[in-house]
Design an enzyme around this catalytic site. Structure first.
Site, mmCIF file in Angstrom:
data_model
loop_
_atom_site.group_PDB
_atom_site.id
_atom_site.type_symbol
_atom_site.label_atom_id
_atom_site.label_comp_id
_atom_site.label_asym_id
_atom_site.label_seq_id
_atom_site.Cartn_x
_atom_site.Cartn_y
_atom_site.Cartn_z
ATOM 1 N N TYR A 121 3.773 1.464 1.442
ATOM 2 C CA TYR A 121 2.914 2.525 1.960
ATOM 3 C C TYR A 121 3.714 3.691 2.528
ATOM 4 O O TYR A 121 3.227 4.819 2.564
ATOM 5 C CB TYR A 121 2.014 1.984 3.082
ATOM 6 C CG TYR A 121 0.859 1.160 2.610
ATOM 7 C CD1 TYR A 121 1.052 -0.105 2.072
ATOM 8 C CD2 TYR A 121 -0.437 1.636 2.719
ATOM 9 C CE1 TYR A 121 -0.016 -0.877 1.663
ATOM 10 C CE2 TYR A 121 -1.512 0.871 2.313
ATOM 11 C CZ TYR A 121 -1.304 -0.382 1.788
ATOM 12 O OH TYR A 121 -2.366 -1.132 1.381
ATOM 13 N N LYS A 126 7.510 -12.471 -1.985
ATOM 14 C CA LYS A 126 7.820 -12.630 -3.417
ATOM 15 C C LYS A 126 9.343 -12.721 -3.521
ATOM 16 O O LYS A 126 9.999 -11.898 -4.180
ATOM 17 C CB LYS A 126 7.245 -11.415 -4.189
ATOM 18 C CG LYS A 126 7.281 -11.561 -5.699
ATOM 19 C CD LYS A 126 6.247 -12.507 -6.261
ATOM 20 C CE LYS A 126 6.463 -12.721 -7.742
ATOM 21 N NZ LYS A 126 5.560 -13.756 -8.329
ATOM 22 N N ASP A 186 1.683 -14.965 -5.052
ATOM 23 C CA ASP A 186 0.735 -15.318 -6.123
ATOM 24 C C ASP A 186 0.125 -16.688 -5.857
ATOM 25 O O ASP A 186 -1.087 -16.897 -5.994
ATOM 26 C CB ASP A 186 1.393 -15.225 -7.520
ATOM 27 C CG ASP A 186 2.780 -15.848 -7.585
ATOM 28 O OD1 ASP A 186 3.318 -16.267 -6.538
ATOM 29 O OD2 ASP A 186 3.342 -15.926 -8.702
ATOM 30 N N ASP A 188 -2.691 -6.392 2.701
ATOM 31 C CA ASP A 188 -3.897 -5.628 2.342
ATOM 32 C C ASP A 188 -4.719 -6.416 1.331
ATOM 33 O O ASP A 188 -5.926 -6.622 1.496
ATOM 34 C CB ASP A 188 -3.484 -4.270 1.764
ATOM 35 C CG ASP A 188 -4.687 -3.442 1.347
ATOM 36 O OD1 ASP A 188 -5.671 -3.425 2.100
ATOM 37 O OD2 ASP A 188 -4.639 -2.823 0.263
ATOM 38 N N ASP A 211 -8.434 -8.847 1.934
ATOM 39 C CA ASP A 211 -9.726 -8.652 1.256
ATOM 40 C C ASP A 211 -10.185 -9.976 0.632
ATOM 41 O O ASP A 211 -11.376 -10.319 0.670
ATOM 42 C CB ASP A 211 -9.624 -7.590 0.142
ATOM 43 C CG ASP A 211 -10.109 -6.212 0.605
ATOM 44 O OD1 ASP A 211 -9.867 -5.864 1.777
ATOM 45 O OD2 ASP A 211 -10.726 -5.489 -0.211
#
Ligand code: NAD
Ligand code: IPM
Ligand code: MN
Length: 360
Positions: free
Chosen positions: A146, A195, A227, A251, A255
């Site tokens: 970001y 990751k 993942d 983020d 959700d």
């Protein structure tokens, strides 16, 4: 006591949901003898339309001077709104990033809890919903993709876009500490999500989290690839207590975590730094598809206001009262449309706020 709250309604459903949260705060004030003074601040699309930028210096200064910030949401219809053609640094969302960075709010706490009353709205298998879950995602909020360098350029006649993901060890250390401190007050279990099988930033993340873990011998630390985490969240969410992860992964995973609680309209959040100051907002967006229709679920924003009472104002009793009132409303089978199921009473955004106030 007196508290000064900067209020940012923002765009879309923002003004509707923030109004309900203020109503609940005012009811808390009446019941427990506090006064909440509000100063309204423009941010997002509404600020672009009025001032030409998504966040003015004055708006940031007003937020900075307050005791805490209550925020609705910013943004319009993805890919279609009147702000879409603006460069990324002038879009509504840039205001949100600027306020998070400008106030140094590096720790974003997003609790995801399945109320037993909402099992029917949970999309998971019945036995998984029956087991329930109670986790908190600790998302790094002022670093990573970001805030890295970005550009679009022509390279050998081919349009090429670049975003960069950078973390330094200090940024990782402070968010890791936050996660372990939170875990000490919960079930003492931290899952660090990254990751590290691909990314250098994740390798550093792992290393620093392992170092911080040494100061918290009572806490169990596990590393999980992002993942796999996305998959485990729907397979067995009960395994998660504290999840700590970088900005973009947090983020996306939050959700996902929100939906298994029944609706994204349930997921609150607090954005914090080292002192008591914080910004409180639902994890969802401006929901332009339902804006102005009195359909939005205000619970995420109301629970965010409860987090404000707890984290910024040390008003635990008052925060408990708000959380209990939300639980009571659900027990009494009152639902907004996003969490509606058979036999429940459907209400609008405003009525949901009223029902929560009535149960305080
Ligand atoms: P969104 O979260 O706004 O909406 C996704 C879906 O969830 C929509 O169908 C919406 O109606 C529903 N929804 C969201 N909140 C709800 C609520 N409280 N009650 C009932 N239903 C709810 O995500 P999006 O559609 O991807 O984004 C819309 C705009 O919001 C974009 O401009 C985006 O950039 C912005 N956004 C802002 C924030 C923020 O301000 N923190 C967060 C996410 C997205
Ligand atoms: C959120 C939002 C923001 C984010 C957007 C609007 C910039 O999705 O608060 O989750 O990605 O942080
Ligand atoms: Mn998001």
């Amino acid at each position: 006591m007196n508290f000064n709250v900067a209020v940012i309604p923002g765009d879309g459903i923002g003004p509707e949901i923030v109004r309900e949260a203020q109503k609940v705060l005012d009811a808390v004030g009446t019941k427990f003898g506090h006064v909440f003074n509000y100063t309204e601040v423009d941010m997002g699309g509404v600020s672009i339309d009025k001032h030409g930028v998504p966040l003015t210096d004055e708006a940031l200064a007003t937020a900075q001077k307050s005791d805490a910030v209550l925020l609705g949401a910013v943004g319009g219809v993805v890919g279609k709104d009147s702000w879409y053609e603006l460069p990324p640094n002038l879009r509504p969302e840039a205001g949100l990033l600027a306020i998070r960075k400008g106030l140094n709010l590096f720790a974003n706490l997003r609790p995801a809890y399945l109320y037993k009353e909402l099992k029917g709205a949970c999309p998971l298998k019945e036995e998984v919903a029956d087991a329930g879950f109670d986790m908190i995602i600790v998302r790094e909020l002022t670093g990573g993709l970001y805030f890295g360098e970005r550009k679009t350029e022509e390279v050998d006649g081919v349009l090429t876009a670049t975003d960069t993901l950078t973390y330094n060890e200090n940024e990782i250390r402070r968010i890791a500490k936050k996660a372990f401190e939170i875990a000490m007050k919960r079930r003492k279990n931290v899952i660090s999500v990254d990751k590290s099988n691909v990314l250098d930033s994740s390798r550093l993340w792992d290393k620093v989290v392992n170092e911080v873990a040494k100061d918290y011998p009572e806490v169990t630390l596990t590393h999980m690839l992002v993942d796999n985490c996305a998959m485990q969240l729907v397979k067995d969410p009960a395994q998660f207590d504290v999840v700590v992860t970088e900005n973009m992964f947090g983020d996306i995973l939050s959700d996902e975590a929100s939906m298994i609680t029944g609706s994204i309209g349930m997921l609150s959040s607090a954005s914090l730094r080292e002192d008591k100051f914080g910004l409180y907002e639902p994890s969802h967006g401006a929901a332009p598809d339902i804006a102005g229709q009195n359909k939005a679920n205000p619970i995420a924003t109301i629970l965010s206001a409860a987090m404000m009472l707890r984290y910024s104002f040390d008003l635990d009793k008052e925060a408990d009262a708000v959380e209990k009132a939300v639980e009571k409303v659900l027990e009494d089978n009152i639902r907004t449309v996003d969490i509606m199921s058979d036999g429940m009473t459907l209400v609008g955004c405003k009525e949901m706020g009223d029902e929560i106030v009535n149960r305080l």
